[in-house]
Scaffold this motif. Structure first.
Motif, mmCIF file in Angstrom:
data_model
loop_
_atom_site.group_PDB
_atom_site.id
_atom_site.type_symbol
_atom_site.label_atom_id
_atom_site.label_comp_id
_atom_site.label_asym_id
_atom_site.label_seq_id
_atom_site.Cartn_x
_atom_site.Cartn_y
_atom_site.Cartn_z
ATOM 1 N N TYR A 141 1.417 9.395 -3.976
ATOM 2 C CA TYR A 141 0.350 10.164 -3.330
ATOM 3 C C TYR A 141 0.820 11.561 -2.969
ATOM 4 O O TYR A 141 1.976 11.770 -2.626
ATOM 5 C CB TYR A 141 -0.115 9.475 -2.041
ATOM 6 N N ASN A 142 -0.115 12.499 -2.988
ATOM 7 C CA ASN A 142 0.133 13.837 -2.469
ATOM 8 C C ASN A 142 0.132 13.782 -0.943
ATOM 9 O O ASN A 142 -0.269 12.762 -0.354
ATOM 10 C CB ASN A 142 -0.953 14.806 -2.938
ATOM 11 N N ASP A 150 -1.902 14.962 1.023
ATOM 12 C CA ASP A 150 -3.244 14.711 1.573
ATOM 13 C C ASP A 150 -3.781 13.332 1.157
ATOM 14 O O ASP A 150 -4.998 13.080 1.215
ATOM 15 C CB ASP A 150 -4.210 15.813 1.129
ATOM 16 N N ASP A 151 -2.882 12.447 0.733
ATOM 17 C CA ASP A 151 -3.225 11.059 0.384
ATOM 18 C C ASP A 151 -4.032 10.899 -0.910
ATOM 19 O O ASP A 151 -4.507 9.804 -1.209
ATOM 20 C CB ASP A 151 -3.976 10.348 1.527
ATOM 21 N N THR A 152 -4.196 11.972 -1.670
ATOM 22 C CA THR A 152 -4.837 11.799 -2.977
ATOM 23 C C THR A 152 -3.765 11.320 -3.968
ATOM 24 O O THR A 152 -2.603 11.724 -3.879
ATOM 25 C CB THR A 152 -5.436 13.129 -3.491
ATOM 26 N N PRO A 153 -4.150 10.436 -4.891
ATOM 27 C CA PRO A 153 -3.149 9.904 -5.828
ATOM 28 C C PRO A 153 -2.616 10.985 -6.766
ATOM 29 O O PRO A 153 -3.356 11.883 -7.175
ATOM 30 C CB PRO A 153 -3.920 8.856 -6.629
ATOM 31 N N ASP A 164 0.820 -1.213 0.000
ATOM 32 C CA ASP A 164 0.000 0.000 0.000
ATOM 33 C C ASP A 164 0.853 1.263 0.000
ATOM 34 O O ASP A 164 0.406 2.315 -0.456
ATOM 35 C CB ASP A 164 -0.902 0.039 1.253
ATOM 36 N N ASN A 165 2.044 1.149 0.553
ATOM 37 C CA ASN A 165 2.907 2.325 0.637
ATOM 38 C C ASN A 165 4.086 2.290 -0.320
ATOM 39 O O ASN A 165 5.007 3.096 -0.209
ATOM 40 C CB ASN A 165 3.388 2.508 2.080
ATOM 41 N N ASN A 220 -0.400 4.962 -10.799
ATOM 42 C CA ASN A 220 -1.777 5.469 -10.770
ATOM 43 C C ASN A 220 -2.388 5.555 -12.161
ATOM 44 O O ASN A 220 -3.493 6.051 -12.328
ATOM 45 C CB ASN A 220 -1.793 6.856 -10.122
ATOM 46 N N ARG A 233 5.357 5.509 -1.950
ATOM 47 C CA ARG A 233 4.336 6.358 -1.329
ATOM 48 C C ARG A 233 4.401 7.831 -1.763
ATOM 49 O O ARG A 233 3.385 8.415 -2.145
ATOM 50 C CB ARG A 233 4.503 6.276 0.198
ATOM 51 N N ASP A 234 5.594 8.430 -1.671
ATOM 52 C CA ASP A 234 5.652 9.877 -1.895
ATOM 53 C C ASP A 234 5.666 10.265 -3.374
ATOM 54 O O ASP A 234 5.445 11.419 -3.710
ATOM 55 C CB ASP A 234 6.850 10.492 -1.156
#
Ligand code: SF4
Lengths: 209, 467
Positions: free
Chosen positions: A61-62, A64-67, A53-54, A74, A57-58
C-alpha cells in the motif's frame, strides 16, 4: 487475490498438513525481512487474528492506503496458498507475527532457497511449511510461474517432495522427523512438553541457578 | 576414557538438555526468560485457552520497553493499542506472580539492558526472550537467543523449548583496534564480511585479543548484532572482566554462592583442541569506523570507502539496486559528506553508559548542527541516572541536545519516535531495513562516535577528524 482466512485463537494450533496442490505467488526478492512481512507498527494487537491485512503492508500500500498496482499481492493474476520467495527469506526480527500474517492471509507453505532460522522455527510452530529448495529449482519455479501464472505446485509432506505440476519436475526437501510428524497430525510442542513435566521438574531441582 | 574436547557452547548447551528427541529437536531447559509487552500477550492467551499456568514464575522477568513513549512517561500512554499491551503485561505478570518492571519503575528499561545491569544475566545460563537481540546476553558466556511467541508460551508453561542444536562457528579478531574504532564497528565489519545470512544455522563464539580486551558493554554490542548475520546467537567466554562486572549486582550470587558460581564460571571456555564447523579470522587493523549504505546490516563498509558496485552480484543485482534506490544512493559514491536529518543514539545495541560517554566525548565543546533532530535515548533508568550523575547531560545540553526517557524508541519505531519518510538517520541501533525506523525512513547504522560526528556536522563525517 487469495481470500484471507482468519484462524481462531484456540489451542488447536493449526490444521493438519499432508499434501498441498496450489497455484503460487512469486516474490523474487532476496533477504525479505520480517519488518517487511509485518511492519512493527502493526504489532500492537493482543490476539493473533487479522495480521493478514497488513502482510507486506509497505510494499502493498501507498502511504494513503491505496494499493500499489505493481506489487504482486495486488495483481489478481497471482493467487494460491504457496508463497515463493527469494534467498534468505524471513531474516531479522523474531516476531512470530510475520508467520501469523502469512498464515492469516491464506498461505500454508513458503518456498525459498534459504530461510532465516527463527522464521523457519516460527513457521513450523504455527503450521506453515517452509520448503527449502536448491537455487536452481527455485529459479525453475519462478520461470514456470512467469510462463503461466496459473502454474501449480504440489507439495507432498509425507514424501518430502515439491513438484511443478505442468513439467513434472520435482525436488525433495528436508524436515526433521519430529516436526514432520507434528505437522502431519496437527500436534504441537506444548502438548508434548506438558506430557513430560515430571522430567522437567526433576531436571530443574538440579540447576545451580 | 579421555573426555572429548568441547567448546564453550557445547558445555552450556549440553548442560541444559532435558531430553533428546530422536530425529528431532532437544528439549532444552531455560534458566531465565525475559518478556515484554509486544510478544507476550498471545502467549498468555494460549495458556488461558489451554488452562495451564506458569511453571516457574521466578524464572521470568517482565519489562515494558518496545512501544513505550520516551517523553512524559508519568502521563497515561496516549496510544490506546500500546496502552492495552502494557496493561496486559502488567495484569498477566501480576496474575502469574512474575516480577514486572513497568513504565516508571526504577529498574525499567530495554530488556537486554536491564537483564545484565541487575545481575539477572549470568555466565553458563540459558536465556530467551521474544526478541531476536536476546543474543546480547551471550556477552556473559550464556546461551541466549530470540524466540517466537509460541515458544514464549512453551517457556511459560514448561520452562523448556524445543531446539535442534545449532552448528558451531568461531569468529576470531586479533590485534589492536585503531583510533575511533569501537565494538560497533567490529560487529558491522564482521557482518559486512559474512553477509546477513552468513551465520544462519550457527551459534557463534567470538574469540581473540580484540574481544578479550573489550569491556562488557562492548561485548554486549557485538553479541547483540550476531543475529544480523543470521546466527542464532553469539557468545564470549567469561573472564575477569565479566566477573568484575557482575559482582555486587542485585541478582548476582553472594557470599558462598558467589564462590561456587565463580569456580563453575572459570570452567566455561573452549578446550584447546575443540573444533568448530566453521571458523573465520579477521585482523583488527583492517577495521575502520563503519557505516551502512543499504537496507540490511550486511551492507556496511569503512566510512571512507565508496559504495560498491553491484556488478558481480548475479541474481542479487535487482535486490541490490532496489536497496540503493530506497536509500537514494548510487554505486561508487562516497558516503562522507552526505547530509543527514536525524541522529538516534540508543537501543539495546548502543544504549549503555559507555555509548553516551563516547557520544559526549565528540559533542563536548561543539554544537548540534542546526538542521539535525537528535534523539538521545538511554537504555534504562539506571543509564539515565548515570548520564546525569557523570555530567554527560550538562555536556549534551550545552551542545544543544536534550535527553529522552528510556525505551526501544526509534530502534523499531513502534511508539511515536518515527523517522519521517525519505529522511536520513544515523542510528546506533541494529537494523536498517526498509521502514524499520518509520515508513520510508532511511537508516545509516553506525557507532556512537560516528553518530556524534554526524550530529555536530550535519553530514556523514569521519569521527577521527574530531578526536
Ligand atoms: S532496542 Fe530494538 S532490538 Fe533492542 S529490544 Fe528494543 S526493539 Fe529489540
Amino acid at each position: 487475490m487469495p481470500k484471507a482466512v482468519s484462524r481462531k485463537p484456540t489451542y488447536m494450533a493449526y490444521d493438519k498438513f499432508t499434501t498441498l496442490k496450489s497455484t503460487a505467488v512469486p516474490l523474487p526478492i532476496e533477504n525479505v525481512d520480517t519488518d517487511q512481512i509485518i511492519p512493527a507498527r502493526f504489532l500492537k494487537a493482543t490476539t493473533r487474528e487479522g495480521f493478514g491485512d497488513n502482510l507486506f503492508r509497505d510494499w502493498r500500500y501507498n502511504g494513503d492506503d491505496t494499493p500499489k498496482a505493481d506489487f504482486v499481492l495486488n495483481n489478481p493474476i497471482y493467487s494460491g496458498k504457496i508463497l515463493v520467495g527469494g534467498h534468505n527469506f524471513g531474516s531479522g526480527s523474531s516476531r512470530e507475527h510475520a508467520a501469523w500474517a502469512i498464515y492469516d492471509y491464506g498461505f500454508r507453505c513458503v518456498v525459498s532457497s534459504f530461510f532465516a532460522d527463527i522464521f523457519k522455527g516460527n513457521s513450523l510452530n504455527i503450521g506453515i511449511l517452509p520448503v527449502q529448495v536448491s537455487p536452481e529449482f527455485l529459479n525453475k519455479i519462478f520461470l514456470a510461474i512467469e510462463a503461466d501464472p496459473k502454474a501449480e505446485l504440489e507439495v507432498n509432506l509425507e514424501q518430502q517432495t515439491i513438484s511443478i505440476v505442468a513439467t513434472g519436475e520435482s525436488e525433495s526437501f528436508d524436515i526433521n522427523g519430529y516436526k514432520k510428524h507434528n505437522m502431519m497430525n496437527g500436534f504441537d510442542d506444548i502438548d508434548y512438553l506438558q506430557a513430560m513435566k515430571e522430567d522437567i521438574q526433576q531436571f530443574e531441582t538440579q540447576r545451580i541457578y | 576414557m579421555s573426555k572429548q574436547a568441547s567448546t564453550l557452547f557445547d558445555k552450556v548447551w549440553d548442560a541444559h538438555v532435558v531430553r533428546q528427541i530422536q530425529d528431532g529437536p532437544d528439549v532444552f531447559f531455560i534458566d531465565r526468560h525475559f518478556i515484554h509487552e509486544v510478544t507476550s500477550p498471545v502467549a498468555f492467551l494460549g495458556l488461558k485457552n489451554r488452562n495451564v499456568g506458569v511453571m516457574y514464575p521466578e524464572r521470568t522477568f517482565a519489562t515494558a520497553d518496545h512501544n513505550t513513549p520516551t517523553i512524559n512517561q508519568h502521563l497515561p500512554v496516549q496510544d490506546p493499542l500500546s496502552a492495552n499491551q502494557l496493561k496486559a503485561l502488567e495484569e498477566n505478570s501480576a496474575k502469574h506472580g512474575i516480577s514486572h518492571w513497568g513504565l516508571g519503575h526504577a529498574q525499567n528499561g530495554i530488556v537486554h539492558v536491564v537483564g545484565p545491569e541487575n545481575g539477572i544475566t549470568l555466565p553458563g545460563m540459558t536465556i530467551v526472550c521474544g526478541d531476536s537481540h536476546t543474543s546480547t546476553h551471550g556477552a556473559f558466556g550464556a546461551i541466549a537467543f530470540g524466540i517466537g511467541t509460541s515458544e514464549v508460551e512453551m517457556v511459560l508453561s514448561s520452562q523448556c523449548i524445543m531446539q535442534p542444536k545449532p552448528k558451531k562457528m568461531r569468529v576470531n579478531v586479533n590485534g589492536i583496534l585503531g583510533k575511533g574504532v569501537t565494538a560497533k564497528d567490529v560487529t558491522l565489519y564482521i557482518i559486512s564480511q559474512l553477509t546477513t545470512a552468513g551465520a544462519t544455522g550457527y551459534f557463534v563464539e567470538y574469540a581473540g585479543d580484540v574481544f578479550e580486551n573489550m569491556s562488557m558493554e562492548g561485548r554486549m554490542t557485538v553479541c547483540n548484532m550476531s543475529i544480523e548475520m543470521g546466527a542464532r546467537g553469539g557468545m564470549i567466554a567469561p573472564d575477569q572482566t565479566t566477573f568484575d562486572y557482575i559482582e555486587g549486582r542485585e541478582y548476582a550470587p553472594k557470599g558462598e554462592k558467589w564462590d561456587e558460581a565463580l569456580a563453575y564460571w572459570k570452567t566455561l571456555k573452549t578446550d584447546a583442541d575443540a573444533t568448530f564447523d566453521k571458523e573465520y579470522t579477521f585482523n583488527a587493523a583492517d577495521i575502520e569506523p563503519m557505516i551502512t549504505f543499504g537496507t540490511n546490516p550486511g551492507m556496511g563498509q569503512g566510512i571512507t570507502n565508496q559504495i560498491p558496485s553491484g556488478e558481480n552480484l548475479g541474481s542479487g543485482k535487482a535486490t541490490y539496486e532496489k536497496s540503493l534506490n530506497y536509500m537514494g544512493f548510487h554505486e561508487n559514491e562516497s558516503m562522507l559528506g552526505k547530509r543527514i536529518d536525524y541522529v538516534f543514539i540508543g537501543s539495546c545495541t548502543n544504549g549503555r553508559i559507555e555509548d553516551f560517554r563516547a557520544f559526549a566525548s565528540i559533542v563536548k565543546g561543539r554544537k548540534k548542527a542546526e538542521h539535525v533532530t537528535a534523539w538521545i535515548v538511554p537504555g534504562s533508568h539506571v543509564v539515565e541516572a548515570q548520564i546525569k550523575e557523570e555530567g554527560i547531560l550538562d555536556i549534551l545540553t550545552e551542545a544543544g541536545f536534550s535527553l529522552r526517557q528510556p525505551g526501544c524508541s526509534a530502534c523499531l519505531a513502534m511508539n511515536d519516535d518515527k523517522i519521517p519518510a525519505g529522511k536520513y538517520a544515523v542510528s546506533t541501533s541494529n537494523r536498517n531495513f526498509e521502514g524499520r525506523q518509520g515508513p520510508g525512513a532511511r537508516t545509516l547504522l553506525a557507532s556512537p562516535l560516528v553518530a556524534a560526528a554526524a550530529a555536530v556536522t550535519g553530514v556523514v563525517t569521519d569521527p577521527r577528524e574530531l578526536m
